[in-house]
Scaffold this active site. Structure first.
Site, PDB file in Angstrom:
ATOM      1  N   ASP A   1      -2.456  31.278 -22.672  1.00 21.62           N
ATOM      2  CA  ASP A   1      -3.537  32.175 -23.097  1.00 21.62           C
ATOM      3  C   ASP A   1      -3.591  33.479 -22.311  1.00 21.62           C
ATOM      4  O   ASP A   1      -4.611  34.136 -22.267  1.00 21.62           O
ATOM      5  CB  ASP A   1      -4.883  31.445 -22.972  1.00 21.62           C
ATOM      6  CG  ASP A   1      -5.160  30.995 -21.543  1.00 21.62           C
ATOM      7  OD1 ASP A   1      -4.215  31.007 -20.742  1.00 21.62           O
ATOM      8  OD2 ASP A   1      -6.306  30.648 -21.241  1.00 21.62           O
ATOM      9  N   GLU A   2      -2.512  33.847 -21.670  1.00 20.65           N
ATOM     10  CA  GLU A   2      -2.557  34.980 -20.771  1.00 20.65           C
ATOM     11  C   GLU A   2      -1.190  35.665 -20.727  1.00 20.65           C
ATOM     12  O   GLU A   2      -0.169  34.978 -20.680  1.00 20.65           O
ATOM     13  CB  GLU A   2      -2.868  34.427 -19.376  1.00 20.65           C
ATOM     14  CG  GLU A   2      -3.632  35.331 -18.474  1.00 20.65           C
ATOM     15  CD  GLU A   2      -3.765  34.703 -17.090  1.00 20.65           C
ATOM     16  OE1 GLU A   2      -3.759  35.466 -16.135  1.00 20.65           O
ATOM     17  OE2 GLU A   2      -3.852  33.460 -16.984  1.00 20.65           O
TER      18      GLU A   2
ATOM     19  N   ASP B   1      -6.139  38.291 -21.701  1.00 22.69           N
ATOM     20  CA  ASP B   1      -6.566  36.960 -21.292  1.00 22.69           C
ATOM     21  C   ASP B   1      -7.534  36.430 -22.345  1.00 22.69           C
ATOM     22  O   ASP B   1      -8.616  36.983 -22.542  1.00 22.69           O
ATOM     23  CB  ASP B   1      -7.243  37.067 -19.912  1.00 22.69           C
ATOM     24  CG  ASP B   1      -7.428  35.704 -19.278  1.00 22.69           C
ATOM     25  OD1 ASP B   1      -7.022  34.706 -19.898  1.00 22.69           O
ATOM     26  OD2 ASP B   1      -7.997  35.659 -18.172  1.00 22.69           O
TER      27      ASP B   1
END
Lengths: 372, 395
Positions: free
Chosen positions: B107-108, B13
């Site tokens: 983003d993860e 993350d």
């Protein structure tokens, strides 16, 4: 109303209505059939307002009268009863009592006033046609119909007639937009249905027509009247509402030029394709055919299941050719062919392929390839 | 598919991703509260730097509220293209270690490295290497959690943010989860938390002490699910390349729209975007869905199935306009408009049709779309637009 009827005959008569009466009871009476005792017959009527069936059966009528009853329940009861003769009587409260030996069923009925009428052809002309012709044409084409309710016209089979020399030809066409099957036959009749343009028979209606003519060896009668198609046998009349819509101009998609033609054994090809279809799923239903050096290699690949390969000998000496099809479209087209040998035409580029029966010009099936 | 080995899953993350990218591109911002979010007064916070978070600024907070909480913060607009570019580079780093990468957003991502371990070292080593590589190659930091399930890995990655690495050895999941507050579990929102607090449940460990009967009575189906979660049991596999089920765009307007003509203009803009995205991914869809939110936040959707799958904005627009006619747009103020295309099929591979493209007109339109796509990708979105949209541009 009171009559005695052979159990087997009664079962058969009720069974024929089960495909017609409504399963979902928006109007409860439409899941009923109508029984009418009349002279020496019992008449059974069933309708969902799109399709209507009127059939008569021999019976020993004691008192004339009529009633409607749940078709499904009546079927279950009569099927379970043991014995040859069933006694049927309606009492004054519209309850029907079925008796056979010691077994007794009581089933409440609904009076016939609200039951939709299924009218006969009246004055409109009916034409003779061999039951076998109808049966064969439906078998050869119906599989290609669409099930997509958004494309109403394609959810049926197009029926056309034309005069060829002295006699009339009938043709059926079915397509789902990806493949198209068509069959034409000579009626041998000089006087037949003349139509400006074809009519579209719906799926459910075709099933019932097929059921009606299934066991008929001889002739039946057909007519078109006010948006319905009527088919009549000696003891039954079936009325089917036509699909109101424009059928696509199918003649435009029949390839004018012949592509590459291969001749194959129907059985060998069909079995090889079935082996491929084991691998197929909804998303990956393709089979890739590669023609080269006197053989056709079949390959099917599904990342979720696995891969299958096979090959068949075929007379071919040209360049290597690759083409993909939905495997079901090919097996469907081959399954209805009775001839031993089939021909398989591949179009250039993204043009359609054609499956034919060698020695039977009347049937062919056009199949669009998959983009590889 | 289940792997027979005990699974090792990494949840990665990025730390305050959008805000970190802005700081990366403008180092003078370092150490200052940075808030990234919509430009108009209605926008919400998309990301906040850790400095900004100290003031209570969180994602999804209205920008206006954030300005009140921390007037000295730097407020920046969202630069999606730049974030996407970096996201691609980061995901490419992840993909060097396993093909089983399941991105959850830009983003993860989850990585299943169970099978990678024989070649590339233990899951812990892989997680450490990925963190190092992301920092070296992009200058950004990523937090990681390593565990035997998605559930535990995700909780772990969040525990030591920013720039943290939390490892939960196989077999110690229960122990790891027990002291954590119950809200960490998926499916526990404010309402459930309240219910559980009344039962004396504050931590995940407390949950296991409750008799299952009571839990089932209070929470229904969620009960047994939570007990499994509390034990760290989560069998969901890491699923790479989640296929798009639909392609859609929506727009919340700066001021509510009354004028039907104006709404249709916005619809056309949406259709242009959706059509282009569909074509870019080589997809066509058969179902067009229109979404509408009125001023009072009532939301409705109207959809229609097309006779054939399409990626053509003109088709989307005519369908969308028909659907719009079934709504109260024009007589009731519209706050949000959205259009999506679903029942997708691949345009490039697949079954060809006998009857289409039926008309020359359709073929022409397809050529036109491709030409417009080419111009847009060379000179940027908006370089070429339907004339009807020019008025909006000027406004």
């Amino acid at each position: 109303m009171e009559f005695n009827i052979q159990r087997e005959l009664f079962v058969e008569g009720i069974q024929k209505t089960l495909g017609i009466v409504e399963k979902k009871t928006t109007m409860p009476i439409l899941s009923n059939l109508l029984l009418r005792a009349n002279r020496k017959q019992v008449i059974i009527v069933a309708t969902d307002r799109e399709i209507g069936l009127v059939a008569d059966y021999e019976a020993d009528v004691r008192q004339e009268g009529e009633i409607t009853l749940s078709a499904r329940k009546l079927h279950e009861m009569v099927r379970e009863i043991q014995g040859e003769l069933i006694h049927v009587v309606k009492n004054e409260r519209n309850v029907v009592v079925l008796t056979c030996n010691k077994a007794v069923y009581r089933i409440p009925g609904i009076p016939t006033e609200d039951y939709p009428m299924v009218e006969g052809p009246g004055e409109s002309p009916m034409y003779r046609i061999k039951a076998g012709i109808l049966k064969e044409m439906i078998r050869k084409t119906a599989f290609a119909m669409s099930t997509d309710e958004m494309r109403k016209a394609l959810c049926g089979v197009l029926l056309e007639t034309e005069k060829s020399g002295e006699t009339f030809i009938v043709r059926m066409v079915a397509t789902d937009g990806h493949r198209l099957a068509t069959m034409k036959m000579d009626t041998g009749e000089k006087d037949f249905l003349e139509m400006e343009k074809g009519v579209i028979l719906p799926r459910k209606g075709l099933v019932e027509i097929r059921r009606l003519v299934e066991n008929e060896a001889g002739d039946v009668f057909i007519g078109i009247q006010q948006g319905t198609c009527i088919v009549k046998t000696d003891h039954a009349l079936l009325k089917v509402s036509l699909i109101d819509g424009d059928y696509p101009e199918y003649r435009r998609v029949i390839p004018a030029e012949k592509g590459l033609v291969f001749k194959l054994s129907r059985d060998k090809m069909l079995h090889a394709l079935r082996r491929m279809s084991v691998i197929a799923s909804d998303r990956y239903n393709g089979v890739i055919l590669t023609f080269f050096e006197d053989k056709v290699v079949l390959n099917s690949n599904n990342p979720d299941v696995g891969e299958a390969n096979d090959e068949i000998e075929v007379a071919y000496a040209g360049e290597k050719r690759n083409v993909g099809y939905n495997v079901t479209y090919l097996t469907d087209a081959l399954e209805v062919i009775d001839e031993e040998e089939v021909s398989f035409e591949i179009g250039e580029g993204m043009k359609p392929g054609i499956v034919r029966a060698v020695g039977n010009e009347n049937y062919f099936c056009i199949v669009m390839p998959l983009k590889l | 598919m289940q792997t027979p080995l005990p699974r090792r899953i990494i949840h990665l993350d990025m730390d305050a991703f959008y805000a970190s990218v802005e700081i990366l591109d403008n180092p003078t911002l370092r150490g200052r509260p940075v808030v990234v979010g919509g430009s108009c007064q209605r926008g919400v916070v998309s990301a906040a730097s850790y400095e900004a978070r100290k003031y209570g600024i969180r994602s999804a907070l209205p920008i206006a509220m954030a300005r009140k909480l921390c007037p000295q913060a730097v407020f920046l607009p969202v630069r999606m293209a730049r974030y996407q570019e970096l996201s691609q580079r980061i995901m490419a780093i992840f993909a060097r270690f396993t093909p089983l990468v399941e991105p959850l957003s830009l983003d993860e991502a989850f990585l299943d490295v169970t099978a990678s371990q024989t070649l590339l070292g233990t899951a812990e080593e892989i997680a450490a290497r990925i963190r190092m590589l992301v920092r070296e190659e992009t200058g950004l930091t990523v937090s990681a959690g390593v565990a035997s399930s998605k559930l535990v890995a995700k909780i772990a990655s969040d525990l030591d943010k920013p720039d943290g690495l939390t490892i939960v050895p196989a077999g110690s999941e229960e122990e790891f989860l027990a002291p954590l507050p119950i809200a960490r579990l998926w499916g526990v929102g404010a309402a459930t938390r309240k219910t559980l607090a009344l039962l004396g449940v504050k931590t995940i460990g407390d949950l296991k002490k409750l008799p299952p009967r009571i839990l089932a009575a209070k929470l229904g189906k969620l009960g047994p699910l939570l007990v499994d979660s509390a034990r760290g049991i989560d069998l969901r596999p890491v699923e790479p390349e989640r296929e798009a089920k639909s392609i859609g765009n929506e727009e919340t307007f700066a001021t509510d729209l009354f004028d039907l003509r104006r709404i249709e203009q916005e619809l056309l803009a949406l259709c242009t975007r959706v059509g282009r995205r569909a074509r870019r991914h080589g997809l066509r869809g058969r179902t067009v869905t229109l979404k509408l939110k009125y001023r009072d936040f009532t939301q409705i959707t109207r959809s229609r199935t097309l006779p054939a799958a399409s990626d053509d904005e003109q088709t989307l627009y005519t369908t969308g306009r028909d659907l719009l006619a079934k709504t109260e747009a024009g007589s009731r103020p519209v706050r949000l408009l959205g259009l999506s295309l679903s029942s997708l099929e691949t345009a490039e591979r697949g079954q060809l049709s006998l009857f289409s493209p039926t008309t020359k007109k359709e073929k022409c339109r397809r050529h036109l779309s491709h030409a417009i796509d080419a111009i847009s990708s060379r000179f940027g979105e908006g370089a070429i637009l339907p004339g009807k949209l020019l008025a909006t541009e000027k406004e």
